[in-house]
Design a protein around this motif. Structure first.
Motif, PDB file in Angstrom:
ATOM      1  N   LEU A 122      17.443   0.788  17.092  1.00 57.53           N
ATOM      2  CA  LEU A 122      17.189   2.181  17.424  1.00 57.53           C
ATOM      3  C   LEU A 122      15.769   2.344  17.940  1.00 57.53           C
ATOM      4  N   ILE A 123      14.841   1.612  17.351  1.00 54.84           N
ATOM      5  CA  ILE A 123      13.483   1.495  17.875  1.00 54.84           C
ATOM      6  C   ILE A 123      13.309  -0.001  18.115  1.00 54.84           C
ATOM      7  N   HIS A 124      13.232  -0.385  19.379  1.00 53.13           N
ATOM      8  CA  HIS A 124      13.205  -1.814  19.706  1.00 53.13           C
ATOM      9  C   HIS A 124      11.948  -2.493  19.189  1.00 53.13           C
ATOM     10  N   PHE A 125      10.816  -1.858  19.375  1.00 51.20           N
ATOM     11  CA  PHE A 125       9.611  -2.409  18.787  1.00 51.20           C
ATOM     12  C   PHE A 125       8.560  -1.319  18.681  1.00 51.20           C
ATOM     13  N   ALA A 126       7.761  -1.441  17.656  1.00 49.95           N
ATOM     14  CA  ALA A 126       6.654  -0.521  17.432  1.00 49.95           C
ATOM     15  C   ALA A 126       5.471  -1.334  16.944  1.00 49.95           C
ATOM     16  N   GLU A 127       4.309  -1.043  17.484  1.00 51.08           N
ATOM     17  CA  GLU A 127       3.121  -1.774  17.064  1.00 51.08           C
ATOM     18  C   GLU A 127       2.747  -1.415  15.635  1.00 51.08           C
ATOM     19  N   GLU A 128       2.652  -0.118  15.367  1.00 51.94           N
ATOM     20  CA  GLU A 128       2.334   0.341  14.027  1.00 51.94           C
ATOM     21  C   GLU A 128       3.155   1.587  13.745  1.00 51.94           C
ATOM     22  N   VAL A 129       3.625   1.707  12.537  1.00 50.24           N
ATOM     23  CA  VAL A 129       4.382   2.879  12.116  1.00 50.24           C
ATOM     24  C   VAL A 129       3.767   3.379  10.823  1.00 50.24           C
ATOM     25  N   ASP A 130       3.484   4.673  10.773  1.00 49.97           N
ATOM     26  CA  ASP A 130       2.975   5.285   9.558  1.00 49.97           C
ATOM     27  C   ASP A 130       3.983   5.052   8.438  1.00 49.97           C
ATOM     28  N   VAL A 131       3.525   4.583   7.293  1.00 50.76           N
ATOM     29  CA  VAL A 131       4.414   4.233   6.188  1.00 50.76           C
ATOM     30  C   VAL A 131       5.230   5.428   5.721  1.00 50.76           C
ATOM     31  N   ALA A 132       4.611   6.595   5.601  1.00 53.52           N
ATOM     32  CA  ALA A 132       5.351   7.778   5.146  1.00 53.52           C
ATOM     33  C   ALA A 132       6.475   8.123   6.125  1.00 53.52           C
ATOM     34  N   ALA A 133       6.199   8.044   7.415  1.00 55.37           N
ATOM     35  CA  ALA A 133       7.230   8.329   8.417  1.00 55.37           C
ATOM     36  C   ALA A 133       8.322   7.259   8.379  1.00 55.37           C
ATOM     37  N   ALA A 134       7.923   6.008   8.240  1.00 54.40           N
ATOM     38  CA  ALA A 134       8.900   4.919   8.200  1.00 54.40           C
ATOM     39  C   ALA A 134       9.829   5.063   7.002  1.00 54.40           C
ATOM     40  N   ARG A 135       9.263   5.432   5.845  1.00 57.40           N
ATOM     41  CA  ARG A 135      10.092   5.636   4.653  1.00 57.40           C
ATOM     42  C   ARG A 135      11.083   6.774   4.883  1.00 57.40           C
ATOM     43  N   HIS A 136      10.590   7.856   5.446  1.00 60.65           N
ATOM     44  CA  HIS A 136      11.445   9.016   5.688  1.00 60.65           C
ATOM     45  C   HIS A 136      12.592   8.663   6.634  1.00 60.65           C
ATOM     46  N   ILE A 137      12.280   7.980   7.718  1.00 58.12           N
ATOM     47  CA  ILE A 137      13.305   7.618   8.698  1.00 58.12           C
ATOM     48  C   ILE A 137      14.367   6.716   8.070  1.00 58.12           C
ATOM     49  N   ALA A 138      13.940   5.690   7.369  1.00 59.21           N
ATOM     50  CA  ALA A 138      14.896   4.750   6.778  1.00 59.21           C
ATOM     51  C   ALA A 138      15.731   5.414   5.687  1.00 59.21           C
ATOM     52  N   ARG A 139      15.132   6.292   4.920  1.00 58.92           N
ATOM     53  CA  ARG A 139      15.842   6.934   3.811  1.00 58.92           C
ATOM     54  C   ARG A 139      16.860   7.964   4.274  1.00 58.92           C
ATOM     55  N   HIS A 140      16.635   8.569   5.431  1.00 59.73           N
ATOM     56  CA  HIS A 140      17.522   9.622   5.915  1.00 59.73           C
ATOM     57  C   HIS A 140      18.344   9.145   7.105  1.00 59.73           C
ATOM     58  N   ASP A 141      18.948   7.990   6.939  1.00 62.34           N
ATOM     59  CA  ASP A 141      19.790   7.470   8.010  1.00 62.34           C
ATOM     60  C   ASP A 141      21.058   8.322   8.132  1.00 62.34           C
ATOM     61  N   PRO A 142      21.761   8.205   9.259  1.00 62.21           N
ATOM     62  CA  PRO A 142      22.951   9.035   9.472  1.00 62.21           C
ATOM     63  C   PRO A 142      24.002   8.913   8.378  1.00 62.21           C
ATOM     64  N   ALA A 143      24.193   7.741   7.817  1.00 62.34           N
ATOM     65  CA  ALA A 143      25.208   7.580   6.772  1.00 62.34           C
ATOM     66  C   ALA A 143      24.869   8.446   5.562  1.00 62.34           C
ATOM     67  N   ARG A 144      23.609   8.473   5.188  1.00 68.53           N
ATOM     68  CA  ARG A 144      23.202   9.299   4.043  1.00 68.53           C
ATOM     69  C   ARG A 144      23.346  10.778   4.368  1.00 68.53           C
ATOM     70  N   VAL A 145      22.925  11.178   5.569  1.00 68.71           N
ATOM     71  CA  VAL A 145      23.035  12.585   5.959  1.00 68.71           C
ATOM     72  C   VAL A 145      24.494  13.023   5.928  1.00 68.71           C
ATOM     73  N   LEU A 146      25.378  12.194   6.437  1.00 70.09           N
ATOM     74  CA  LEU A 146      26.805  12.546   6.440  1.00 70.09           C
ATOM     75  C   LEU A 146      27.358  12.652   5.025  1.00 70.09           C
ATOM     76  N   ALA A 147      26.927  11.776   4.133  1.00 70.56           N
ATOM     77  CA  ALA A 147      27.379  11.852   2.740  1.00 70.56           C
ATOM     78  C   ALA A 147      26.878  13.140   2.085  1.00 70.56           C
ATOM     79  N   GLU A 148      25.633  13.511   2.369  1.00 68.96           N
ATOM     80  CA  GLU A 148      25.090  14.746   1.802  1.00 68.96           C
ATOM     81  C   GLU A 148      25.794  15.977   2.362  1.00 68.96           C
ATOM     82  N   VAL A 149      26.087  15.959   3.661  1.00 69.44           N
ATOM     83  CA  VAL A 149      26.819  17.081   4.265  1.00 69.44           C
ATOM     84  C   VAL A 149      28.188  17.216   3.606  1.00 69.44           C
ATOM     85  N   ALA A 150      28.881  16.107   3.430  1.00 71.93           N
ATOM     86  CA  ALA A 150      30.211  16.152   2.799  1.00 71.93           C
ATOM     87  C   ALA A 150      30.124  16.690   1.369  1.00 71.93           C
ATOM     88  N   ALA A 151      29.119  16.267   0.613  1.00 75.42           N
ATOM     89  CA  ALA A 151      28.959  16.747  -0.765  1.00 75.42           C
ATOM     90  C   ALA A 151      28.663  18.246  -0.785  1.00 75.42           C
TER      91      ALA A 151
END
Length: 185
Positions: A95-124
């Protein structure tokens, strides 16, 4: 239902939007002849060795990735799910082919809120909303006071709890321009 129709419609529309965004890559995958999944699971990987980088282990670091001088120091965001290719077999999609540096807080947020999780939360949330609407039924909510007291309704407290639950679910969208302040919990 008297009294919650507007908030139920509002909340349903927001859940529809969340679902649409989480499934947004489906059209792209269809165009490329890829199989559809209900939602991708994402992970950060070190591009030098392709090993996963786990956001919860980045304590004390401000960024992940390198300084951009070497491809091996960079990170990418990829799908854990694999898709067929014509040459080398199944591979994950980046989804992101390469990044030199990624802010840790942003990286955590992106990985934690992947589409599969969002869809599970919407269904719940849809299930919770459906149960609340069922409890409320056709009751005229103007007959209930703030404590849910109504002498002729033995389920008064359940009704008030259902209404408050709907308000709590909608509160996550309070910044939306169609949210009414009266819906705040």
């Amino acid at each position: 239902m008297t009294g919650v129709d507007g908030i139920v419609e509002f909340l349903t529309a927001r859940l529809d939007e969340d679902e649409r965004f989480a499934l947004g890559r489906r059209a792209e995958l269809l165009d490329q002849g890829m199989p559809l999944t209900e939602g991708e699971h994402w992970e950060w990987v070190h591009l030098g060795d392709r090993d996963p980088r786990y956001p919860e282990r980045w304590d004390g670091e401000e960024t992940i990735g390198g300084n951009g001088s070497d491809y091996a120091d960079q990170v990418g965001l990829r799908s854990i799910d694999e898709y067929p290719t014509t040459s080398v077999g199944p591979l994950p999609r980046f989804l992101i082919h390469f990044a030199e540096e990624v802010d840790v807080a942003a990286a955590r947020h992106i990985a934690r809120h992947d589409p599969a999780r969002v869809l599970a939360e919407v269904a719940a949330k849809r299930r919770v909303l459906e149960r609340c609407v069922e409890v409320i039924g056709e009751r005229d909510l103007t007959r209930y006071n703030q404590f849910g007291w109504l002498r002729d309704d033995p389920h008064a407290m359940a009704v008030v709890l259902a209404v408050e639950t709907i308000r709590d679910l909608a509160a996550g969208y309070a910044a939306h321009p169609h949210f009414h302040p009266a819906w705040s919990p």
